[in-house]
Design an enzyme around this catalytic site. Structure first.
Site, PDB file in Angstrom:
ATOM      1  N   LYS A   1       4.763  -2.369  12.220  1.00 19.18           N
ATOM      2  CA  LYS A   1       5.997  -1.994  11.502  1.00 19.18           C
ATOM      3  C   LYS A   1       5.678  -1.680   9.658  1.00 19.18           C
ATOM      4  CE  LYS A   1      10.810  -2.911  10.133  1.00 19.18           C
ATOM      5  NZ  LYS A   1      10.713  -3.039   8.755  1.00 19.18           N
TER       6      LYS A   1
ATOM      7  N   SER B   1       6.107  -6.510  10.165  1.00 17.08           N
ATOM      8  CA  SER B   1       6.711  -6.084   8.659  1.00 17.08           C
ATOM      9  C   SER B   1       5.885  -7.188   7.631  1.00 17.08           C
ATOM     10  CB  SER B   1       8.148  -6.450   8.825  1.00 17.08           C
ATOM     11  OG  SER B   1       8.821  -6.191   7.587  1.00 17.08           O
TER      12      SER B   1
ATOM     13  N   ASP C   1      -7.859  -7.512   4.329  1.00 15.20           N
ATOM     14  CA  ASP C   1      -8.321  -6.345   3.398  1.00 15.20           C
ATOM     15  C   ASP C   1      -8.949  -7.067   2.012  1.00 15.20           C
ATOM     16  OD1 ASP C   1      -7.257  -4.371   4.989  1.00 15.20           O
ATOM     17  OD2 ASP C   1      -5.578  -3.967   3.615  1.00 15.20           O
TER      18      ASP C   1
END
Length: 554
Positions: A318, A293, A304
């Site tokens: 998740k 999460s 990223d």
């Protein structure tokens, strides 16, 4: 096109639009009717059960079972929270509650203190790891559920509670004054070496970002020039805290995550809103299969933006967002309202709960359906299966004897006895299990039961079981028996062969008695394979640049 030629098109468009609206309206009405009809059936059923069922029914319990069974058809994160559980839920999301500040649990059928939090009433008042609960105030809790004992210990701040425990052969009573307990999301931070800072982030409750910020500023004041952020075993929590933690390392105005759901008001884009604390410090983020999460948002966003090297193992996967909605009678429902997407555009949700097989089981997203995305520097990353590390470190495996000593609480129990006999030990990093102490532990084990089956023995058992089905079993029976004798484990020898890993488990257990949760984390750093890998990578900035700029992620 002339006006008289456009009229038929306009009429057709109006008809289609009207038909679409009518269909949508009819569909919505049908759905509302189906909900109302089935609720009426459910209420009628409960009334008839209460009237005619042979035994008395407990409507609260029965309906709760029905609600939970219904929610199980959706996903594991959508759950009903009755009024009596609201305090526990608040503690999970905020990290705050009124109580004594101790983790309690059941070991071999006995309720006991597993970890008193340092500086809070339980630890300050004298409770210690291994203390077995006998009474809380006037209530005998010897055979109570752990959850019941937890509720008795909790209460308004500044109220007192008497706790009677058994410690070894002694029975002790402590009068503790409850207080507001705020559990830090960062149980430990410090310097691994002269240049490298380390922050252990265990949760994303309220103030998680503030806890990390404070640790980072303190470490920078101590002169660190590189950082290890550890989110292993972190189950996640509040999304906003994850965004603010990323903001510590990413410039203002950058997208961290976006949420997309069925209704407009759950769709949102979360961007960094402040100037970062340090946008240049080299970072390694440690992840594993229990990082989930919000922990995945932090790790994924930093990956990223090519801002950190990720080391460890693939995360849980998740990518679902939960929202708490109030219901009648002070109950609540925590339900999945959206999926989240990190800066590259990928959603890392690993299991598709909307599709189930004939047995009702959900399945993971197959590799063939995973999509490629790219990081800021053009590295290829995939969606649909958690966050994959840039450098993988396999999980550590332990010998069956170590599992047995831990599972049977023998290392735990030895820790209790050791603590009662020894007032102090060296600091978490300096303390070692020397040969004399290890031999004392081995001697203590002599009258204890800790038998186990080795991997080879288990394989031979399976071989023997399947061989019995074959017509030639009698011909190979003697050979199998001979193999069994050769591989039969020797516990005394295993205590020597696997002493390094047993010593490590014993060292962390003993450290916990004197230095609590913080000490356990600090002690674990010495032989941590991921930490060693992180230090090696951070020490080679050319390799860091190569990892973060490669066209294909290693």
């Amino acid at each position: 096109m002339k006006l008289h030629q456009r009229k038929p098109l306009l009429v057709l468009l109006a008809v289609c639009l009207t038909a679409g609206l009518l269909f949508s309206f009819a569909y919505k009405n049908d759905k509302l009717f189906a909900i109302a009809k089935n609720l009426d059936i459910f209420a009628s059923l409960v009334r008839e059960l209460d009237s005619y069922y042979v035994d008395d029914i407990d409507p609260d319990h029965l309906i709760a079972v029905g609600i939970n069974a219904m929610l199980e058809e959706l996903d594991p994160y959508t759950e009903f929270i009755p009024e009596e559980n609201s305090d526990d839920f608040r503690m999970l999301t905020t990290g705050e509650y009124g109580g004594v500040g101790a983790l309690i649990g059941n070991r071999t059928g006995v309720n006991m203190v597993l970890m008193p939090y340092q500086g809070f009433p339980a630890q300050v008042g004298g409770l210690r790891i291994g203390d077995q609960f006998l009474k809380v105030d006037t209530v005998d809790v010897t055979y109570k559920e752990t959850s019941d004992i937890s509720r008795l210990l909790k209460g308004p701040a500044n109220t007192s509670v008497d706790v009677k425990v058994k410690r070894g052969d002694d029975t002790l009573t402590f009068n503790l004054t409850r207080r507001k307990i705020v559990i830090s999301n960062v149980p430990y931070y410090g310097k691994i070496d002269d240049q490298t800072g380390y922050i252990k982030l265990t949760d994303f409750t309220t103030n998680a970002a503030a806890d990390v910020r404070k640790a980072l500023l303190d470490l920078k004041a101590q002169g660190i020039t590189r950082l290890v952020l550890d989110v292993r075993d972190n189950p996640g929590g509040i999304l906003k805290e994850a965004v603010e933690i990323v903001n510590l390392f990413i410039p203002k105005g950058k997208e961290v995550v976006r949420t997309i759901g069925k209704i407009e008001n759950v769709n949102a884009v979360y961007k960094t809103t402040k100037s970062p604390v340090d946008k240049d410090i080299p970072i390694v983020v440690l992840i594993n299969e229990r990082s989930a999460s919000a922990a995945e948002i932090v790790a994924g966003a930093l990956q990223d933006y090519d801002r950190a090297v990720l080391i460890g193992r693939k995360t849980f996967g998740k990518g679902l967002v939960q929202t708490t909605v109030p219901l009648s009678y002070n109950s609540q429902v925590k339900l999945t309202t959206a999926k989240y997407y990190i800066p590259s555009g990928r959603c890392i949700q690993a299991i598709d709960y909307s599709k189930r097989d004939e047995n009702g089981n959900s399945s993971s997203v197959p590799d063939s359906l995973r999509n490629e995305f790219t990081t800021k520097n053009g590295r290829i990353v995939l969606d649909g299966a958690g966050i994959e590390p840039d450098l993988k470190v396999e999980s550590k495996s332990f010998a069956p004897i170590t599992f047995s000593l831990v599972a049977r609480n023998l290392i735990f129990n030895y820790g209790n006895e050791f603590y009662r006999k020894n007032e102090t030990i060296a600091s978490p990093r300096a303390f070692e299990i020397d040969d004399a102490l290890y031999q004392d532990f081995v001697s203590w084990l002599e009258d204890k039961e800790y038998d186990y089956t080795t991997y080879v023995e288990k394989s031979l058992e399976d071989l023997n079981k399947y061989a019995k089905r074959e017509p030639y079993f009698d011909e190979i029976k003697a050979t199998i028996e001979e193999l069994k004798k050769k591989v039969s484990h020797n516990k005394e020898q295993d205590l020597i062969t696997h002493q390094d890993e047993i010593k490590e488990a014993l060292r962390e257990e003993l450290v916990s008695r004197y230095y609590y949760q913080e000490g356990v984390v600090e002690a674990s750093l010495i032989n941590d394979m991921e930490i060693k890998k992180a230090l090696a990578i951070l020490g080679d900035q050319q390799q860091v640049r190569q990892i973060l700029t490669a066209s294909v992620k290693k």
